[in-house]
Design an enzyme around this catalytic site. Structure first.
Site, PDB file in Angstrom:
ATOM      1  N   ASP A   1     141.962   5.125 -17.842  1.00  0.00           N
ATOM      2  CA  ASP A   1     142.157   5.447 -16.420  1.00  0.00           C
ATOM      3  C   ASP A   1     140.865   5.902 -15.735  1.00  0.00           C
ATOM      4  O   ASP A   1     140.858   6.120 -14.521  1.00  0.00           O
ATOM      5  CB  ASP A   1     143.234   6.526 -16.264  1.00  0.00           C
ATOM      6  CG  ASP A   1     144.635   5.942 -16.395  1.00  0.00           C
ATOM      7  OD1 ASP A   1     144.753   4.711 -16.533  1.00  0.00           O
ATOM      8  OD2 ASP A   1     145.608   6.716 -16.368  1.00  0.00           O
TER       9      ASP A   1
ATOM     10  N   LYS B   1     149.021  13.574 -12.458  1.00  0.00           N
ATOM     11  CA  LYS B   1     150.001  12.511 -12.200  1.00  0.00           C
ATOM     12  C   LYS B   1     150.705  12.096 -13.494  1.00  0.00           C
ATOM     13  O   LYS B   1     151.917  12.007 -13.561  1.00  0.00           O
ATOM     14  CB  LYS B   1     149.295  11.311 -11.564  1.00  0.00           C
ATOM     15  CG  LYS B   1     150.071  10.018 -11.626  1.00  0.00           C
ATOM     16  CD  LYS B   1     149.197   8.857 -11.173  1.00  0.00           C
ATOM     17  CE  LYS B   1     149.770   7.503 -11.497  1.00  0.00           C
ATOM     18  NZ  LYS B   1     149.653   7.130 -12.911  1.00  0.00           N
ATOM     19  N   ASN B   2     149.901  11.848 -14.535  1.00  0.00           N
ATOM     20  CA  ASN B   2     150.493  11.315 -15.764  1.00  0.00           C
ATOM     21  C   ASN B   2     151.248  12.363 -16.572  1.00  0.00           C
ATOM     22  O   ASN B   2     151.883  12.036 -17.565  1.00  0.00           O
ATOM     23  CB  ASN B   2     149.422  10.656 -16.635  1.00  0.00           C
ATOM     24  CG  ASN B   2     148.982   9.326 -16.043  1.00  0.00           C
ATOM     25  OD1 ASN B   2     149.556   8.869 -15.056  1.00  0.00           O
ATOM     26  ND2 ASN B   2     147.972   8.719 -16.640  1.00  0.00           N
TER      27      ASN B   2
ATOM     28  N   ARG C   1     151.855  -6.015 -19.522  1.00  0.00           N
ATOM     29  CA  ARG C   1     152.377  -4.655 -19.699  1.00  0.00           C
ATOM     30  C   ARG C   1     153.837  -4.725 -20.158  1.00  0.00           C
ATOM     31  O   ARG C   1     154.752  -4.362 -19.425  1.00  0.00           O
ATOM     32  CB  ARG C   1     152.249  -3.839 -18.407  1.00  0.00           C
ATOM     33  CG  ARG C   1     150.811  -3.573 -18.034  1.00  0.00           C
ATOM     34  CD  ARG C   1     150.687  -2.583 -16.898  1.00  0.00           C
ATOM     35  NE  ARG C   1     150.812  -1.211 -17.340  1.00  0.00           N
ATOM     36  CZ  ARG C   1     150.632  -0.163 -16.547  1.00  0.00           C
ATOM     37  NH1 ARG C   1     150.348  -0.323 -15.294  1.00  0.00           N
ATOM     38  NH2 ARG C   1     150.768   1.058 -17.016  1.00  0.00           N
TER      39      ARG C   1
ATOM     40  N   ARG D   1     148.757   6.568  -4.568  1.00  0.00           N
ATOM     41  CA  ARG D   1     149.792   6.686  -5.596  1.00  0.00           C
ATOM     42  C   ARG D   1     149.433   7.789  -6.586  1.00  0.00           C
ATOM     43  O   ARG D   1     150.316   8.370  -7.213  1.00  0.00           O
ATOM     44  CB  ARG D   1     149.919   5.371  -6.370  1.00  0.00           C
ATOM     45  CG  ARG D   1     150.590   4.258  -5.587  1.00  0.00           C
ATOM     46  CD  ARG D   1     150.808   3.049  -6.453  1.00  0.00           C
ATOM     47  NE  ARG D   1     151.244   3.495  -7.774  1.00  0.00           N
ATOM     48  CZ  ARG D   1     151.174   2.776  -8.872  1.00  0.00           C
ATOM     49  NH1 ARG D   1     150.684   1.569  -8.831  1.00  0.00           N
ATOM     50  NH2 ARG D   1     151.589   3.260 -10.023  1.00  0.00           N
TER      51      ARG D   1
ATOM     52  N   CYS E   1     150.904  -1.076 -11.133  1.00  0.00           N
ATOM     53  CA  CYS E   1     149.599  -1.717 -11.013  1.00  0.00           C
ATOM     54  C   CYS E   1     149.539  -2.973 -11.873  1.00  0.00           C
ATOM     55  O   CYS E   1     150.121  -3.034 -12.941  1.00  0.00           O
ATOM     56  CB  CYS E   1     148.504  -0.772 -11.511  1.00  0.00           C
ATOM     57  SG  CYS E   1     148.208   0.623 -10.455  1.00  0.00           S
TER      58      CYS E   1
HETATM   59  C1  UD1 Z   1     150.202   5.414 -19.302  1.00  0.00           C
HETATM   60  C2  UD1 Z   1     149.650   5.999 -18.017  1.00  0.00           C
HETATM   61  C3  UD1 Z   1     148.563   5.088 -17.451  1.00  0.00           C
HETATM   62  C4  UD1 Z   1     147.489   4.870 -18.515  1.00  0.00           C
HETATM   63  C5  UD1 Z   1     148.098   4.402 -19.823  1.00  0.00           C
HETATM   64  C6  UD1 Z   1     147.101   4.339 -20.959  1.00  0.00           C
HETATM   65  C7  UD1 Z   1     151.464   7.264 -17.080  1.00  0.00           C
HETATM   66  C8  UD1 Z   1     152.453   7.405 -16.006  1.00  0.00           C
HETATM   67  N1  UD1 Z   1     150.709   6.164 -17.044  1.00  0.00           N
HETATM   68  O1  UD1 Z   1     150.764   4.140 -18.982  1.00  0.00           O
HETATM   69  O2  UD1 Z   1     147.997   5.701 -16.307  1.00  0.00           O
HETATM   70  O3  UD1 Z   1     146.582   3.894 -18.063  1.00  0.00           O
HETATM   71  O4  UD1 Z   1     149.149   5.288 -20.237  1.00  0.00           O
HETATM   72  O5  UD1 Z   1     146.487   5.549 -21.162  1.00  0.00           O
HETATM   73  O6  UD1 Z   1     151.320   8.128 -17.914  1.00  0.00           O
HETATM   74  N2  UD1 Z   1     152.302  -1.746 -24.571  1.00  0.00           N
HETATM   75  C9  UD1 Z   1     153.023  -2.724 -25.225  1.00  0.00           C
HETATM   76  N3  UD1 Z   1     154.366  -2.539 -25.360  1.00  0.00           N
HETATM   77  C10 UD1 Z   1     155.007  -1.439 -24.901  1.00  0.00           C
HETATM   78  C11 UD1 Z   1     154.253  -0.454 -24.237  1.00  0.00           C
HETATM   79  C12 UD1 Z   1     152.900  -0.633 -24.083  1.00  0.00           C
HETATM   80  O7  UD1 Z   1     152.490  -3.736 -25.667  1.00  0.00           O
HETATM   81  O8  UD1 Z   1     156.213  -1.335 -25.074  1.00  0.00           O
HETATM   82  C13 UD1 Z   1     150.850  -1.947 -24.388  1.00  0.00           C
HETATM   83  C14 UD1 Z   1     150.491  -2.098 -22.900  1.00  0.00           C
HETATM   84  O9  UD1 Z   1     150.628  -3.412 -22.496  1.00  0.00           O
HETATM   85  C15 UD1 Z   1     149.055  -1.635 -22.884  1.00  0.00           C
HETATM   86  C16 UD1 Z   1     149.029  -0.554 -23.970  1.00  0.00           C
HETATM   87  O10 UD1 Z   1     150.171  -0.774 -24.779  1.00  0.00           O
HETATM   88  O11 UD1 Z   1     148.202  -2.680 -23.230  1.00  0.00           O
HETATM   89  C17 UD1 Z   1     149.030   0.856 -23.436  1.00  0.00           C
HETATM   90  O12 UD1 Z   1     150.164   1.079 -22.664  1.00  0.00           O
HETATM   91  P1  UD1 Z   1     150.840   2.517 -22.583  1.00  0.00           P
HETATM   92  O13 UD1 Z   1     150.063   3.493 -23.408  1.00  0.00           O
HETATM   93  O14 UD1 Z   1     152.280   2.345 -22.874  1.00  0.00           O
HETATM   94  O15 UD1 Z   1     150.630   2.863 -21.068  1.00  0.00           O
HETATM   95  P2  UD1 Z   1     151.697   3.390 -20.022  1.00  0.00           P
HETATM   96  O16 UD1 Z   1     152.597   4.379 -20.668  1.00  0.00           O
HETATM   97  O17 UD1 Z   1     152.274   2.243 -19.300  1.00  0.00           O
END
Ligand code: UD1
Length: 414
Positions: A303, A22-23, A121, A394, A116
């Site tokens: 995850d 998925k990711n 986030r 999902r 989710c």
């Molecule tokens: C992706 C994955 C999700 C997984 C996560 C962490 C996909 C589609 N989803 O989500 O399944 O749980 O990586 O391995 O690949 N953050 C900020 N600012 C930002 C972006 C992120 O503060 O601009 C923080 C988030 O709040 C969170 C952390 O960074 O606490 C990790 O988020 P991130 O690695 O960006 O996860 P996703 O890309 O949303």
């Protein structure tokens, strides 16, 4: 309200074929919108998040068609650069379309994303990255608009965000000159996106501590097969460890499982690895893990934190898990305790293993939490009802069919 009904106690025996990740597929579909040509994706999982991506591509003016796990995408005709609130609210990863659209068209508008509920986030690192590449970003109450011709930049992320790394990497393919992303995500799914973009003509090099991207101006179509889903595999391995039995996962290797493999060994499971398969045999109670931290790759994946929490609830002693990625990834705890688990929060999840769980009525609050409740219910004595299982669909292809095929007593009632 829809639900899963599960009668626990069956040991699991048989084989499960692991789907495409998925990711990995979601950011690839996001990037596909930036490609002025035809893209074919092999091993695309049939999950609702992929369907949402197809909806977004169509909304933007592109075309998609899927058959037997092969997805054809044609984004030549894309004429819009705005993601609508309607689709963005269905899935947080819709933000993954932004980098490519901004790079290709010099403009993107994005509403506040859905997805989710895992605590805070924000998407500030995505936005800061676009600004560093020279885009002018206007933030408003309901989202942001980014505009401008991009030029290469040296960008250091304060946290190795998966989504921010992927968005900046895709946008930077269209920037003039070289971009360096420091402290980037090192997840295998980020590598997979880079491999896909490189096949489309990008010049991305992944180094130990940074990613270097040389702008190429335009990307062409390609055919690409996504990597197997290590999170899906981990879920079924932990599920078998809890329920007992012998299950072979096809289409994944020990190397691709990474740290999950080591954890299963440490908890006393019997694991055998073949060239493209992994077999788990479990009959005894699981051994506890003194301390484990969910953290960015190569750490233990957040995850799989809920599923590991479920598994350790049956361990022969106390385990502690710390979650360092999402501050709100804890809603499964209360639900697991309804099934007889003994877990409390004290600077981490303190899991006092119990000899058995009992069936209960519980509710999914997010995708991985829902998977954790399901594997707990499979191991529990008696009947469980899991409300709102759509979250699980999902991210897990053929979830109930795959579990039934190894002997689980599970039914979905829409
Ligand atoms: C992706 C994955 C999700 C997984 C996560 C962490 C996909 C589609 N989803 O989500 O399944 O749980 O990586 O391995 O690949 N953050 C900020 N600012 C930002 C972006 C992120 O503060 O601009 C923080 C988030 O709040 C969170 C952390 O960074 O606490 C990790 O988020 P991130 O690695 O960006 O996860 P996703 O890309 O949303």
């Amino acid at each position: 309200m829809s639900e899963l009904r599960i009668t626990g106690g069956n040991r699991l025996f048989g084989e499960i074929v692991i789907s495409g990740a998925k990711n990995a597929v979601l950011p690839i579909l996001g990037a596909a919108a930036a490609i002025d040509g035809k893209v074919r994706i092999y091993n695309s999982p049939d999950i609702t998040d992929v369907n949402v991506c197809a909806e977004i591509i169509k909304e933007l003016g592109g075309k998609t068609a899927t058959e037997n796990g092969i997805m054809d995408i044609d984004c030549k005709g894309i004429c819009k650069t705005e993601i609508t609130k309607y689709t963005a609210c269905k899935m947080r990863s819709s933000v993954t379309f932004c980098g490519g659209l901004l790079g290709r068209f010099g403009e993107v508008s994005f509403p506040v994303p859905g997805g989710c509920i895992l605590g805070d986030r924000p998407i500030d690192m995505h936005i800061e990255g676009f600004k560093a590449l020279g885009a002018e970003v206007t933030c408003h109450e309901n989202g942001f608009t980014a505009r401008g011709r991009l030029r290469g930049a040296d960008i250091a992320l304060r946290f190795p965000s998966v989504g921010a790394t992927q968005n900046i990497m895709t946008a930077a393919c269209f920037a003039e000159g070289k971009t360096t992303i420091r402290n980037p995500s090192r997840e295998p799914e980020t590598r997979d996106l880079a491999a896909f973009l490189n096949m489309c003509g990008a010049k991305i090099q992944i180094k130990a501590d940074r990613i270097e991207i040389y702008g190429v101006g335009a990307l062409k179509g390609c055919a690409y097969s996504v990597i197997p889903d290590r999170i899906e595999a981990g879920t079924y391995l932990f599920g078998t460890a809890m329920a007992g039995g012998k299950v072979t996962l096809r289409g994944i290797t020990a190397e691709e499982l990474g740290v999950v493999y080591n954890i299963l060994i440490k908890t006393g499971c019997n694991i055998k690895c073949g060239e493209d398969n992994v077999t788990i045999k479990s009959s005894d109670r699981i051994l506890p893990l003194e301390s484990i931290t969910a953290s960015p790759y190569p750490g233990f994946p957040t995850d799989l934190q809920p599923q590991l929490t479920a598994m350790l609830s049956l361990a022969r002693g106390q385990s502690i898990i710390k979650e360092t990625v999402f501050n709100g990834r804890n809603r499964h705890i209360k639900e697991l305790n309804k099934m007889g688990a003994n877990i409390h929060e004290d600077n981490g999840f303190v899991i006092n293993g119990v000899p058995s769980l009992k069936g209960a009525e519980v509710c999914c609050y997010d995708l991985r939490g829902g998977a954790a409740l399901t594997i707990a219910a499979l191991a529990a004595k008696g009947k469980s009802v899991i409300k709102e299982p759509e979250y699980i669909f999902r991210g897990y292809e053929d979830f109930t069919r795959k579990l039934k095929s190894v002997g689980a007593d599970i039914e979905f009632y829409p």
